[in-house]
Design an enzyme around this catalytic site. Sequence first.
Site, PDB file in Angstrom:
ATOM      1  N   GLY A  22       0.814  -1.209   0.000  1.00 41.31           N
ATOM      2  CA  GLY A  22       0.000   0.000   0.000  1.00 41.31           C
ATOM      3  C   GLY A  22       0.847   1.258   0.000  1.00 41.31           C
ATOM      4  CG  ASP A  68       1.651  -0.396  10.378  1.00 44.60           C
ATOM      5  OD1 ASP A  68       0.475  -0.346   9.945  1.00 44.60           O
ATOM      6  OD2 ASP A  68       2.610   0.149   9.819  1.00 44.60           O
ATOM      7  CE  LYS A 126      -3.458   0.699   8.588  1.00 42.04           C
ATOM      8  NZ  LYS A 126      -2.733   1.767   7.877  1.00 42.04           N
ATOM      9  NE  ARG A 168      -2.651  -5.681   9.588  1.00 38.42           N
ATOM     10  CZ  ARG A 168      -1.575  -4.973   9.243  1.00 38.42           C
ATOM     11  NH1 ARG A 168      -1.349  -3.798   9.807  1.00 38.42           N
ATOM     12  NH2 ARG A 168      -0.735  -5.436   8.341  1.00 38.42           N
ATOM     13  NE  ARG A 170       2.782  -4.227   9.901  1.00 42.10           N
ATOM     14  CZ  ARG A 170       4.096  -4.069   9.722  1.00 42.10           C
ATOM     15  NH1 ARG A 170       4.947  -4.763  10.439  1.00 42.10           N
ATOM     16  NH2 ARG A 170       4.569  -3.210   8.835  1.00 42.10           N
TER      17      ARG A 170
HETATM   18  C1  S3P Z   1       2.842   3.818   6.260  1.00 39.67           C
HETATM   19  C2  S3P Z   1       1.768   4.421   6.831  1.00 39.67           C
HETATM   20  C3  S3P Z   1       0.708   3.708   7.557  1.00 39.67           C
HETATM   21  C4  S3P Z   1       1.091   2.277   7.868  1.00 39.67           C
HETATM   22  C5  S3P Z   1       1.779   1.602   6.724  1.00 39.67           C
HETATM   23  C6  S3P Z   1       3.038   2.349   6.325  1.00 39.67           C
HETATM   24  C7  S3P Z   1       3.861   4.641   5.566  1.00 39.67           C
HETATM   25  O1  S3P Z   1      -0.465   3.685   6.769  1.00 39.67           O
HETATM   26  O2  S3P Z   1      -0.042   1.532   8.255  1.00 39.67           O
HETATM   27  O3  S3P Z   1       2.138   0.273   7.084  1.00 39.67           O
HETATM   28  O4  S3P Z   1       4.972   4.153   5.301  1.00 39.67           O
HETATM   29  O5  S3P Z   1       3.567   5.815   5.300  1.00 39.67           O
HETATM   30  P1  S3P Z   1      -1.526   4.903   6.843  1.00 39.67           P
HETATM   31  O6  S3P Z   1      -0.765   6.120   6.657  1.00 39.67           O
HETATM   32  O7  S3P Z   1      -2.497   4.631   5.728  1.00 39.67           O
HETATM   33  O8  S3P Z   1      -2.147   4.783   8.190  1.00 39.67           O
END
Ligand code: S3P
Length: 441
Positions: free
Chosen positions: A97, A318, A345, A349, A390
């Site tokens: 993501g 996370d 996520k 989760r 995770r």
């Molecule tokens: C991340 C931001 C988080 C996190 C992801 C990594 C990043 O997501 O959950 O694993 O590297 O910017 P969100 O910003 O959508 O909460």
Amino acid sequence: MSELRFRVKPGGRLTGEVRVPGDKSISHRSIMLGSLATGVTRVKGFLEGEDSLATLAAFRAMGVAIEGPDNGTVEITGVGLHGLRAADEPLYLGNSGTSMRLMSGLLAGQSFDTTLTGDTSLSGRPMKRVVTPLSAMGAHIDTTLNGTAPLVIHGGSPLHGIEYDMPVASAQVKSSLLLAGLYADGRTCISEPAPTRDHTERMLSGMGYPVQREDNRVCIEGGHALSAIDIDIPADISSAAFYLVGASIAPGSDLLLQHVGMNPTRTGVIDILRMMGADIEVSNERDVGGEPVADLRVKYASLVGVEIPAALVPLAIDEFPAIFVAAACAEGQTVLTGAEELRVKESDRIQVMADGLATLGVAAEATPDGMIIKGGAIDGGSIDSHGDHRIAMAFAMAALRAHGEIEIHDCANVNTSFPDFVAIAAQAGLSISASNLDATA
Ligand code: S3P
């Protein structure tokens, strides 16, 4: 088709010294910003996991010369803000993501079109959260009717700065807009409802790009340049979290986690575990290339249930799969609210953890935005991780306190963030084995 399965024997304790792999968030950003800089960026401690490797491959496909990774070392010869070229094929970003959301912003500012694709999980995750504000900046991005990937990002559209009040606390959205802001005419300002990880802002500043930060608002202006730097990536606190929980719940544990990233936008897990009574000692605090780092010594402690303060949710976003396991081992009730983001996520989760904990005989009630867990005995059982790295690692640690073996299905995605998880866990004292099984058998 084969399937990676973990089997973890009950009991044991975690001892010794462990250095978990490099921070995933910083690894992604080192490739993205290193590619856009002028000069050679030398990275140490790069996470050689599938997610950050997907980002690396994508920038290589856009013409950036990247050497490595070799034992965590990567050398990126930056092409400057306007030196990327169109990839010959769609860029496949796997489970990641962060790659997709951050690259959407960065690619909206290019002169060429790009298609971004991902695996089944990533193709189901919401992308409107970046597409809507990027469109307000002038970007042209196509999604499916559901607002999901594949994304087609049309280049050549002039971008202009906007003032954006983020409806969700998301570092990925904030970073995506900052990266688009590098290419925008005028200032792009983003306000966040709660602090989220600020690695993008830190690295931009480290590379000499002006970023203004005040309270909950960050602003950037197009038209400046990035200069290559050396980046020393600390161990990922999100990977360390499984060991913080494992050592906290297993009697007799005493574990030292080395060189852990302690950016204050990431340390919610330490605050929450300490509220529960965990014995975590922070030592050797230092600054490594603009990011705070420390060694963490964690010993077994008897934990108590808590109400998790809403302000800590984005700072531990996370780590909830691991924190839920700690709650299952705590005396009394733990209540999490305000965490509906967990439902979008790599898996849902909240549901997947509640189902898995119920399988192990733990009283866990999923709520729309969190979970209520009553600590107690943990049985053995067979868990479906739903391909979420995770979830798999959290349930592996639960075995330390279980009364029977825990078998965890669909664990291959542990490689997205923590390729050596099994070896490091076994070395620290977890009775874990991994096997590739024929899923059709
Ligand atoms: C991340 C931001 C988080 C996190 C992801 C990594 C990043 O997501 O959950 O694993 O590297 O910017 P969100 O910003 O959508 O909460």
